[in-house]
Enzyme design. Structure first.
Site, PDB file in Angstrom:
ATOM      1  N   GLU A  76     118.592  49.403  62.924  1.00 21.70           N
ATOM      2  CA  GLU A  76     119.900  49.996  62.690  1.00 21.70           C
ATOM      3  C   GLU A  76     120.391  49.489  61.347  1.00 21.70           C
ATOM      4  O   GLU A  76     119.632  48.885  60.581  1.00 21.70           O
ATOM      5  CB  GLU A  76     120.865  49.622  63.823  1.00 21.70           C
ATOM      6  CG  GLU A  76     120.988  48.132  64.043  1.00 21.70           C
ATOM      7  CD  GLU A  76     121.798  47.759  65.276  1.00 21.70           C
ATOM      8  OE1 GLU A  76     122.417  48.650  65.870  1.00 21.70           O
ATOM      9  OE2 GLU A  76     121.817  46.566  65.622  1.00 21.70           O
ATOM     10  N   ASP A 122     128.320  43.132  58.315  1.00 18.40           N
ATOM     11  CA  ASP A 122     127.687  44.374  57.847  1.00 18.40           C
ATOM     12  C   ASP A 122     127.898  44.598  56.353  1.00 18.40           C
ATOM     13  O   ASP A 122     128.331  45.678  55.929  1.00 18.40           O
ATOM     14  CB  ASP A 122     128.230  45.575  58.627  1.00 18.40           C
ATOM     15  CG  ASP A 122     128.095  45.418  60.127  1.00 18.40           C
ATOM     16  OD1 ASP A 122     127.203  44.682  60.572  1.00 18.40           O
ATOM     17  OD2 ASP A 122     128.885  46.042  60.859  1.00 18.40           O
TER      18      ASP A 122
END
Length: 537
Positions: free
Chosen positions: A227, A56
């Protein structure tokens, strides 16, 4: 027994500065530590950017420096931050979070909170301050999720954390040029939440700005929701980059003239060729001083974790298209930052000669700081045992990333301080995990190899005070092999292979040092780790 390697390990002289860990080759010659570097030394680099678990990623530029933050789940300290001058060579600078104090289970009191902690980190610099945000999920041991913002004057810290009562999933912090502050967040449905100017509380209710999932990379109407959103304002337009499709996913960009939409969308990358069948997805975008844009994006690589790649951005019709021809061609010219910088990699090997724990290390939960020390015996990491029935519930397990495409970790352990009930050793940690250790029972010691909490092989009546343990891992097939030595020279295979898995989803396997006690009698028995040495093999 199968002798596999003959090496002699010793503690280097402190006069060497210990900035370069030394390993011994199979031919007995000393060579510098081998660690993956994407820098080819000729003005080009080859992906992946870091051959380890840096999931991420989000990236910013502050002056001439680039900073990248990553997710760290339950590991402490959390939200690691690395620094670069050229987007290719990176070194650790610190963590945005030093511990979790909102639940006693982070201390392994009344249970554990594996998988909880720091998810989907976001990083920004605004008005001279650094801001790091992340979400802490519900459903992984906690009934309620939260959003956190950590603030600091410099990335090394100290950082001050604010825990919000709101749960903003996969947050992307954004400072608009009109002074307003927002977080874009959500999964499937995306929302925008405005924060107060001090970035310490929510100003207004969330507003839905996107609803729609994908059948595949090119068609809406399926079940793949977006997302991991990050927002930018470029030439007066608002851009939101998002992954969809999970492990085999792709990267989407949304664009609008108004921050609240409506947003149009475009596929900006769909490529799994560098590690089939796993697509490049989720990350952050940054602009160089010369105006060029680059994107750091991750790719799932099995048990090694989620590995970042660096891709150039080519603007086409106002859209940031990634790679070359919408593909990662693996090797590129380095970003043009105006200078050439030396090769650097985040630290791995540790001789434990410092007064502070190296930034490469993270504990499996909040550590008990009374039960570890670099000072009690200088030049050693001393781990005192706490009570635990297995490694899963053992506090003060000290870890760092395994790396691909293959890597090896070796430790030397002094066992003089063990007590009855102690299990001290080294292994590869995830669920399942495996390790080689010395266990002491009724004053007698044995060397054990445990795989998924089953003792596969043991060497009874071990009367030595030192043990050397080695683990070797490969990304393809996700295999870890284990070895031991009683003299530091002759290493032998022990037990069986660990097939590395992801029983803790989205969390990579790690090398792990530990000492715990199965009995109350053994509490505070200690093991001294002389060094940990890493190499990519």
């Amino acid at each position: 027994m199968n002798r596999i390697i003959k090496t002699r390990y010793g503690k280097p002289s402190t006069k060497l500065g210990l900035t370069l860990a030394l390993t011994l080759s199979l031919f007995g010659q000393v060579s510098a530590q081998q660690v993956w570097s994407p820098d080819n030394g000729n003005g080009t680099f080859t992906n992946p950017l870091l051959w380890g678990d840096w999931p991420d990623p989000d990236v910013i530029r502050v002056g001439d420096d680039f900073y990248m933050i990553s997710t760290s789940m339950h590991y402490v300290p959390g939200a690691p931050i690395v620094k670069s001058k050229d987007l290719v060579n990176w070194e650790m600078v610190g963590y945005a979070l030093d511990h979790y104090d909102e639940d006693p289970r982070y201390n392994m009191e009344g249970g554990t909170l594996y998988l909880n902690g720091s998810w989907a980190a976001t990083l920004k610099h605004h008005n001279g301050k650094f801001y790091a945000g992340f979400c802490t999920p519900y459903g992984w041991g906690r009934e309620k999720g939260n959003f956190s913002i950590c603030e600091a004057d410099k990335p090394e810290g100290p950082w001050k954390r604010t825990i919000f009562p709101e749960y903003l999933y996969d947050p992307g912090l954004f400072f608009d040029d009109n002074g307003k502050v927002y977080v874009v967040h959500g999964q499937g449905t995306l929302y925008l939440t405005e924060l107060n100017a001090d970035v310490k509380s929510v100003k207004s209710d969330k507003v839905k700005i996107w609803q729609g999932s994908f059948k595949n990379a090119n068609e809406l109407g399926g079940h793949f929701g977006m997302e991991g959103a990050h927002m930018y304002k470029i030439n007066g337009k608002y851009y939101i980059t998002c992954p969809a499709g999970g492990t085999q996913g792709w990267q989407i960009c949304l664009r609008s003239d108004n921050i609240y939409g409506p947003y149009e969308h475009k596929l900006i990358l769909n490529d799994n060729s560098s590690y089939p069948d796993n697509g490049l997805h989720q990350g952050g975008m940054v602009q160089l001083k010369n105006g060029d844009w680059w994107f750091i994006i991750m790719q799932d690589r099995g048990a090694i974790g989620r590995v970042p790649h660096l891709l150039p951005v080519k603007w086409e019709d106002g859209w940031p298209m990634l790679g070359t021809g919408n593909k990662d061609v693996i090797t590129y010219k380095k970003p043009n930052v105006g200078k050439t910088y030396p090769i650097k990699t985040p630290a791995t090997t540790d001789e434990f000669n410092g007064t502070k724990l190296g930034l490469q290390w993270q504990w499996n939960h909040n550590p008990d700081n009374s039960k570890w020390s670099l000072q009690e015996r200088k030049g050693y990491m001393r781990l005192h045992a706490s009570r635990a029935d297995s490694l899963k519930t053992a506090r003060n397990t000290l870890t760092q990333r395994v790396q691909g495409p293959s890597s090896e970790g070796t430790v030397e352990i002094d066992l003089k301080g063990l007590k009855n009930g102690n299990v001290a050793g080294f292994g590869v940690f995830e669920f399942p995990y495996a390790f080689v250790a010395v266990e002491q029972v009724n004053g007698k010691r044995k060397i054990i190899m445990s795989n998924d909490d089953k003792i596969v092989e043991s060497k009874e009546n071990f009367d030595g005070d030192k043990l050397w343990v080695r683990a070797r891992i490969t990304d393809r097939g996700g295999i870890a092999k284990f070895y031991y030595s009683t003299d530091g020279e002759n290493f032998y295979v022990i037990g069986n292979d660990l097939t590395m898995q992801l029983g803790l989803p989205w969390t990579a396997n790690r090398f792990a040092l530990f000492n715990y006690s199965k009995t109350a009698e053994g509490i505070n028995g200690y093991a001294d780790f002389n060094w940990f040495r890493f190499t990519n093999k």
